[in-house]
Scaffold this active site. Structure first.
Site, PDB file in Angstrom:
ATOM      1  N   HIS A 169      32.257  49.431  48.609  1.00 26.52           N
ATOM      2  CA  HIS A 169      31.930  49.004  47.236  1.00 26.52           C
ATOM      3  C   HIS A 169      30.442  49.235  46.947  1.00 26.52           C
ATOM      4  O   HIS A 169      30.081  49.647  45.841  1.00 26.52           O
ATOM      5  CB  HIS A 169      32.299  47.535  47.029  1.00 26.52           C
ATOM      6  CG  HIS A 169      33.776  47.262  47.117  1.00 26.52           C
ATOM      7  ND1 HIS A 169      34.715  48.040  46.474  1.00 26.52           N
ATOM      8  CD2 HIS A 169      34.492  46.300  47.773  1.00 26.52           C
ATOM      9  CE1 HIS A 169      35.931  47.567  46.717  1.00 26.52           C
ATOM     10  NE2 HIS A 169      35.819  46.521  47.518  1.00 26.52           N
TER      11      HIS A 169
ATOM     12  N   LEU B   1      23.651  55.840  25.584  1.00 27.45           N
ATOM     13  CA  LEU B   1      24.980  55.655  26.185  1.00 27.45           C
ATOM     14  C   LEU B   1      25.432  54.191  26.114  1.00 27.45           C
ATOM     15  O   LEU B   1      24.628  53.283  26.355  1.00 27.45           O
ATOM     16  CB  LEU B   1      24.888  56.075  27.662  1.00 27.45           C
ATOM     17  CG  LEU B   1      26.152  55.867  28.479  1.00 27.45           C
ATOM     18  CD1 LEU B   1      27.072  57.060  28.330  1.00 27.45           C
ATOM     19  CD2 LEU B   1      25.834  55.659  29.945  1.00 27.45           C
TER      20      LEU B   1
ATOM     21  N   SER C 122      39.824  43.949  38.038  1.00 26.41           N
ATOM     22  CA  SER C 122      41.021  43.630  37.240  1.00 26.41           C
ATOM     23  C   SER C 122      41.422  42.182  37.482  1.00 26.41           C
ATOM     24  O   SER C 122      40.993  41.556  38.468  1.00 26.41           O
ATOM     25  CB  SER C 122      42.177  44.559  37.637  1.00 26.41           C
ATOM     26  OG  SER C 122      42.645  44.213  38.933  1.00 26.41           O
TER      27      SER C 122
ATOM     28  N   SER D 193      47.607  51.262  36.367  1.00 29.41           N
ATOM     29  CA  SER D 193      47.232  49.944  36.892  1.00 29.41           C
ATOM     30  C   SER D 193      46.686  48.976  35.835  1.00 29.41           C
ATOM     31  O   SER D 193      45.609  48.393  36.015  1.00 29.41           O
ATOM     32  CB  SER D 193      46.200  50.113  38.026  1.00 29.41           C
ATOM     33  OG  SER D 193      46.732  50.897  39.059  1.00 29.41           O
TER      34      SER D 193
ATOM     35  N   TRP E  14      37.452  54.785  51.857  1.00 28.32           N
ATOM     36  CA  TRP E  14      36.239  55.528  52.219  1.00 28.32           C
ATOM     37  C   TRP E  14      35.486  54.785  53.320  1.00 28.32           C
ATOM     38  O   TRP E  14      35.059  55.384  54.310  1.00 28.32           O
ATOM     39  CB  TRP E  14      35.361  55.687  50.973  1.00 28.32           C
ATOM     40  CG  TRP E  14      34.088  56.447  51.171  1.00 28.32           C
ATOM     41  CD1 TRP E  14      33.911  57.800  51.070  1.00 28.32           C
ATOM     42  CD2 TRP E  14      32.791  55.893  51.481  1.00 28.32           C
ATOM     43  NE1 TRP E  14      32.589  58.120  51.301  1.00 28.32           N
ATOM     44  CE2 TRP E  14      31.883  56.971  51.546  1.00 28.32           C
ATOM     45  CE3 TRP E  14      32.314  54.600  51.699  1.00 28.32           C
ATOM     46  CZ2 TRP E  14      30.533  56.793  51.831  1.00 28.32           C
ATOM     47  CZ3 TRP E  14      30.972  54.431  51.981  1.00 28.32           C
ATOM     48  CH2 TRP E  14      30.100  55.515  52.049  1.00 28.32           C
TER      49      TRP E  14
ATOM     50  N   TRP F 252      41.745  39.364  41.819  1.00 27.03           N
ATOM     51  CA  TRP F 252      41.483  38.021  42.371  1.00 27.03           C
ATOM     52  C   TRP F 252      42.315  37.768  43.622  1.00 27.03           C
ATOM     53  O   TRP F 252      41.968  36.914  44.438  1.00 27.03           O
ATOM     54  CB  TRP F 252      41.805  36.930  41.343  1.00 27.03           C
ATOM     55  CG  TRP F 252      40.907  36.932  40.146  1.00 27.03           C
ATOM     56  CD1 TRP F 252      41.261  37.269  38.874  1.00 27.03           C
ATOM     57  CD2 TRP F 252      39.520  36.590  40.086  1.00 27.03           C
ATOM     58  NE1 TRP F 252      40.175  37.157  38.028  1.00 27.03           N
ATOM     59  CE2 TRP F 252      39.097  36.737  38.743  1.00 27.03           C
ATOM     60  CE3 TRP F 252      38.570  36.171  41.036  1.00 27.03           C
ATOM     61  CZ2 TRP F 252      37.794  36.484  38.331  1.00 27.03           C
ATOM     62  CZ3 TRP F 252      37.265  35.920  40.619  1.00 27.03           C
ATOM     63  CH2 TRP F 252      36.892  36.070  39.287  1.00 27.03           C
TER      64      TRP F 252
ATOM     65  N   ASN G 251      37.217  52.894  47.381  1.00 32.68           N
ATOM     66  CA  ASN G 251      36.048  52.379  48.115  1.00 32.68           C
ATOM     67  C   ASN G 251      36.448  51.880  49.500  1.00 32.68           C
ATOM     68  O   ASN G 251      35.740  52.115  50.489  1.00 32.68           O
ATOM     69  CB  ASN G 251      35.410  51.206  47.354  1.00 32.68           C
ATOM     70  CG  ASN G 251      34.829  51.621  46.026  1.00 32.68           C
ATOM     71  OD1 ASN G 251      34.694  52.799  45.749  1.00 32.68           O
ATOM     72  ND2 ASN G 251      34.487  50.637  45.205  1.00 32.68           N
ATOM     73  N   GLY G 252      37.585  51.167  49.551  1.00 37.92           N
ATOM     74  CA  GLY G 252      38.049  50.594  50.826  1.00 37.92           C
ATOM     75  C   GLY G 252      38.415  51.685  51.824  1.00 37.92           C
ATOM     76  O   GLY G 252      38.010  51.643  52.994  1.00 37.92           O
TER      77      GLY G 252
ATOM     78  N   ASP H 150      38.668  54.172  42.289  1.00 39.26           N
ATOM     79  CA  ASP H 150      39.505  53.759  43.416  1.00 39.26           C
ATOM     80  C   ASP H 150      39.042  54.446  44.706  1.00 39.26           C
ATOM     81  O   ASP H 150      38.451  55.529  44.672  1.00 39.26           O
ATOM     82  CB  ASP H 150      40.959  54.138  43.101  1.00 39.26           C
ATOM     83  CG  ASP H 150      41.951  53.359  43.958  1.00 39.26           C
ATOM     84  OD1 ASP H 150      41.541  52.434  44.679  1.00 39.26           O
ATOM     85  OD2 ASP H 150      43.146  53.693  43.902  1.00 39.26           O
TER      86      ASP H 150
END
Ligand code: FPP
Length: 248
Positions: A38, A132, A66, A197, A26, A70, A23-24, A21
């Site tokens: 992003h 991994l 998620s 969430s 920042w 959308w 990105n926006g 969480d």
């Protein structure tokens, strides 16, 4: 000091999940468009994967999109899908060379066609890798995942393929998208919000939750190592008392 000295390398969580969480926020703090955030977030994903391989984490799950996402402005949704396609095409060879196996949870058929196709080919290309496992949660909703498993249970019971007294939480887990993936020992959510969430609601039952104020694009190697060091200081009791844990 080498940041790795903070860690007990014998007690590295096998599976770490991330709610990436911030990105926006920042991007906004830098006077930039949300997509700039992003794109910087993709760099954090790469650095966290690299660090996970370095310290021996076996599974990473990243909440990349998620079902609720959308509802974002269409240019942001489109930009996120393009970033995903670009990241896969730019990184899949290196991932493969490093033994990384890509899998997804969520309804990837509901993603745009080019996105779906590039995921399918990357999953196929990396499927034999034994290093991994990178789990991308895409078009994912934990409630839908649980509902689908409940419907699948109904189907198994009504067709006689499963007896009701054979049903257990272990059997139910086998009907989830995460059927081949162990539950995470640690969930990290960046950027200050303290909520789940609609992410891995079943699988997080005994997971340690760690919330940090750092925005995802700033969450790099040192932040990840610090988070694991904080996890290692916690006592996981699984419903028992402290003395029972120390006697194990
Ligand atoms: C949350 O930040 C972030 C997302 C919804 C998307 C995460 C996607 C990436 C990091 C890029 C693509 C990922 C991969 C695996 C290639 P936000 O937009 O909600 O931030 P805000 O709360 O500050 O607005």
């Amino acid at each position: 000091m080498n940041a790795l000295n903070k860690l007990d390398l014998q007690n590295i969580p096998r599976h770490v999940a991330f709610i990436m969480d911030g990105n926006g926020r920042w991007a906004k703090s830098k006077g930039q468009h949300r997509l700039f955030g992003h794109a910087a977030g993709v760099e954090s994903v790469k650095e966290v994967i690299k660090t996970a391989r370095e310290i021996g984490v076996s599974f990473l799950t990243m909440y990349a999109f998620s079902t609720e996402n959308w509802a974002r402005p269409s240019d942001e949704v489109e930009g996120l899908m393009n970033l995903l396609v670009d990241a896969i095409s730019n990184e899949v060879d290196e991932m493969h060379a490093n033994g990384v196996r890509l899998v997804t949870i969520g309804d990837i058929k509901g993603l745009p066609g080019n996105c779906y196709q590039s995921l399918l080919s990357a999953i196929e290309y990396t499927k034999e890798n034994t290093g991994l496992t990178l789990v991308l949660a895409l078009n994912y909703s934990a409630r839908k995942e649980i509902l689908n498993a409940a419907l699948a249970t109904h189907e198994l019971l009504s067709s006689g393929k499963l007896n009701i007294d054979e049903m257990s939480d272990i059997e139910f887990s086998k009907l989830l998208d995460t059927k081949d993936i162990p539950d995470p020992e640690l969930l990290i959510r960046t950027s200050g919000e303290c909520r789940i969430s609609n992410f891995l609601l079943w699988q997080l039952s005994y997971t340690e939750l760690l919330f940090t104020d750092t925005h995802w694009p700033d969450f790099r190697r040192d932040a990840f190592i610090d988070a694991i060091a904080a996890f290692q200081k916690r006592e996981r009791r699984f419903g028992m008392v402290s003395e029972q844990i120390s006697n194990q």
